[in-house]
Scaffold this motif. Structure first.
Motif, mmCIF file in Angstrom:
data_model
loop_
_atom_site.group_PDB
_atom_site.id
_atom_site.type_symbol
_atom_site.label_atom_id
_atom_site.label_comp_id
_atom_site.label_asym_id
_atom_site.label_seq_id
_atom_site.Cartn_x
_atom_site.Cartn_y
_atom_site.Cartn_z
ATOM 1 N N ALA A 3 0.817 -1.215 0.000
ATOM 2 C CA ALA A 3 0.000 0.000 0.000
ATOM 3 C C ALA A 3 0.850 1.265 0.000
ATOM 4 O O ALA A 3 0.410 2.314 -0.483
ATOM 5 N N ARG A 4 2.087 1.184 0.507
ATOM 6 C CA ARG A 4 2.952 2.357 0.605
ATOM 7 C C ARG A 4 3.437 2.773 -0.776
ATOM 8 O O ARG A 4 3.803 1.960 -1.605
ATOM 9 N N THR A 5 3.446 4.060 -1.032
ATOM 10 C CA THR A 5 3.910 4.563 -2.325
ATOM 11 C C THR A 5 4.358 6.005 -2.193
ATOM 12 O O THR A 5 3.900 6.732 -1.310
ATOM 13 N N ARG A 6 5.267 6.442 -3.088
ATOM 14 C CA ARG A 6 5.711 7.832 -3.103
ATOM 15 C C ARG A 6 4.841 8.673 -4.019
ATOM 16 O O ARG A 6 5.010 9.877 -4.098
ATOM 17 N N HIS A 7 3.949 8.014 -4.738
ATOM 18 C CA HIS A 7 3.081 8.724 -5.671
ATOM 19 C C HIS A 7 1.763 9.090 -4.997
ATOM 20 O O HIS A 7 1.398 8.525 -3.959
ATOM 21 N N ALA A 8 1.038 10.026 -5.601
ATOM 22 C CA ALA A 8 -0.302 10.349 -5.112
ATOM 23 C C ALA A 8 -1.139 9.081 -5.100
ATOM 24 O O ALA A 8 -0.984 8.212 -5.975
ATOM 25 N N ALA A 9 -2.017 8.953 -4.112
ATOM 26 C CA ALA A 9 -2.784 7.723 -3.942
ATOM 27 C C ALA A 9 -3.547 7.333 -5.204
ATOM 28 O O ALA A 9 -3.610 6.152 -5.562
ATOM 29 N N TYR A 10 -4.099 8.325 -5.903
ATOM 30 C CA TYR A 10 -4.902 8.009 -7.082
ATOM 31 C C TYR A 10 -4.053 7.556 -8.260
ATOM 32 O O TYR A 10 -4.565 6.983 -9.226
ATOM 33 N N PHE A 11 -2.718 7.786 -8.189
ATOM 34 C CA PHE A 11 -1.853 7.438 -9.314
ATOM 35 C C PHE A 11 -0.945 6.245 -9.024
ATOM 36 O O PHE A 11 -0.326 5.698 -9.936
ATOM 37 N N ALA A 12 -0.876 5.816 -7.778
ATOM 38 C CA ALA A 12 0.090 4.791 -7.385
ATOM 39 C C ALA A 12 -0.056 3.515 -8.206
ATOM 40 O O ALA A 12 0.943 2.933 -8.651
ATOM 41 N N ARG A 13 -1.277 3.064 -8.413
ATOM 42 C CA ARG A 13 -1.479 1.817 -9.156
ATOM 43 C C ARG A 13 -1.043 1.973 -10.606
ATOM 44 O O ARG A 13 -0.493 1.050 -11.209
ATOM 45 N N VAL A 14 -1.265 3.150 -11.168
ATOM 46 C CA VAL A 14 -0.871 3.400 -12.560
ATOM 47 C C VAL A 14 0.649 3.307 -12.696
ATOM 48 O O VAL A 14 1.167 2.726 -13.655
ATOM 49 N N ALA A 15 1.376 3.877 -11.739
ATOM 50 C CA ALA A 15 2.840 3.827 -11.777
ATOM 51 C C ALA A 15 3.339 2.393 -11.760
ATOM 52 O O ALA A 15 4.317 2.051 -12.441
ATOM 53 N N GLU A 16 2.690 1.524 -11.001
ATOM 54 C CA GLU A 16 3.078 0.116 -10.972
ATOM 55 C C GLU A 16 2.774 -0.558 -12.310
ATOM 56 O O GLU A 16 3.575 -1.335 -12.827
ATOM 57 N N LEU A 17 1.617 -0.260 -12.866
ATOM 58 C CA LEU A 17 1.223 -0.896 -14.118
ATOM 59 C C LEU A 17 2.131 -0.494 -15.275
ATOM 60 O O LEU A 17 2.361 -1.283 -16.200
ATOM 61 N N GLU A 18 2.639 0.737 -15.257
ATOM 62 C CA GLU A 18 3.528 1.194 -16.329
ATOM 63 C C GLU A 18 4.713 0.247 -16.497
ATOM 64 O O GLU A 18 5.149 -0.026 -17.624
ATOM 65 N N ALA A 19 5.244 -0.250 -15.370
ATOM 66 C CA ALA A 19 6.420 -1.111 -15.420
ATOM 67 C C ALA A 19 6.097 -2.496 -15.954
ATOM 68 O O ALA A 19 7.003 -3.252 -16.323
#
Length: 276
Positions: A82-98
């Motif tokens: 659940a922890r992330t350096r990105h805004a909560a609404y964008f965190a999942r997107v940042a993971e999916l990009e990879a």
């Protein structure tokens, strides 16, 4: 149903979490569907967690611990996921990009985060909230540059980006900052990893006029679309909605400048900024 793919379990907390679900599920001799029934979700959702396409929730972690008799293993892992350096609404997107095979993006006003230079990112973040402290700005720039590593990876997804001409003409930071940013786009285009088009002002109203969108496809999971607004965003996985976003993107791509003409326009703009 989603099956496991060649995913490095050390690449992110979500990837490790998913690998652990798969390992313990297989040790119990359970299919994805069978485990899904035990924890009150679909087998497809279990599969997406295993390949880190979907993120688990706290209550599901507790149910997985009970079903797989882990002694609280997933409840302990969940805070890291659940922890992330990105805004909560964008965190999942940042993971999916990879994890994406392809990323298609329309950017109406700014160069997308994946393609930003450090100085450009700093100017954008500073302008977005002048009350950020220097430390907060540094943290956000570092998080954004962490996403940029996706582009540098040898297995990076193929990128197709449509920039509205406004993103080129609107100065962000100083002239040299803009010149460096635009030249960075030109350099990326030469690597074969990025196909870039510009949607010129002359097109007028168009299919993407209402906002930015990111479309992502995956090797073993359904495509998703992400639509972003002011301090908010929505990740869509409904096939009908994703299809509509893709159709709108295709229409915009059809009326945009050719890649060659787009690069010429960007190069010209870069020269103008360099001489300011």
């Amino acid at each position: 149903m989603v099956g496991p793919k060649n995913l490095d379990s050390a690449s992110s907390p979500s990837a490790f979490y998913g690998a652990e679900v798969r390992r313990l599920r297989e040790e119990k001799g359970l299919s994805q569907s069978a485990l899904g029934e035990l924890v009150f979700c679909s087998g497809g959702y279990i599969g997406q967690i295993e390949v880190a396409v979907r993120k688990p929730q706290a209550d599901l972690s507790e149910r997985l611990d009970k079903a797989l008799d882990t002694g609280g293993h997933f409840a302990r892992l969940y805070p890291m996921v659940a922890r992330t350096r990105h805004a909560a609404y964008f965190a999942r997107v940042a993971e999916l990009e990879a994890q994406a095979v392809t990323i298609s993006q329309y950017a109406p006003t700014l160069v997308p985060g994946l393609l930003q230079t450090a100085d450009y990112a700093r100017a954008v973040i500073r302008a977005s909230d002048p009350f950020f402290s220097s430390g907060e700005v540094d943290d956000k720039v570092a998080a954004r540059l962490g996403r940029v590593r996706v582009v540098d990876d040898p297995a990076a997804p193929l990128l197709w980006v449509i920039l509205h001409e406004a993103a080129i003409r609107m100065p962000v930071g100083s002239g040299p900052v803009m010149a460096e940013q635009l030249r960075h786009l030109l350099s990326l285009s030469e690597t074969g990893k990025l196909l870039l088009q510009v949607l010129p002002f002359s097109v007028g109203a168009h299919s993407m006029v209402e906002g930015s969108v990111i479309l992502m496809t995956f090797a073993e999971a359904p495509p998703v679309a992400y639509i972003e607004g002011l301090h908010s965003g929505q990740l869509l996985d409904d096939p009908i909605l994703v299809g509509r976003c893709q159709r709108a993107y295709d229409v915009a791509r059809a009326v945009a400048l050719s890649p060659a003409a787009s690069l010429a326009l960007i190069e010209s703009a870069a020269e103008e900024y360099a001489h300011e």
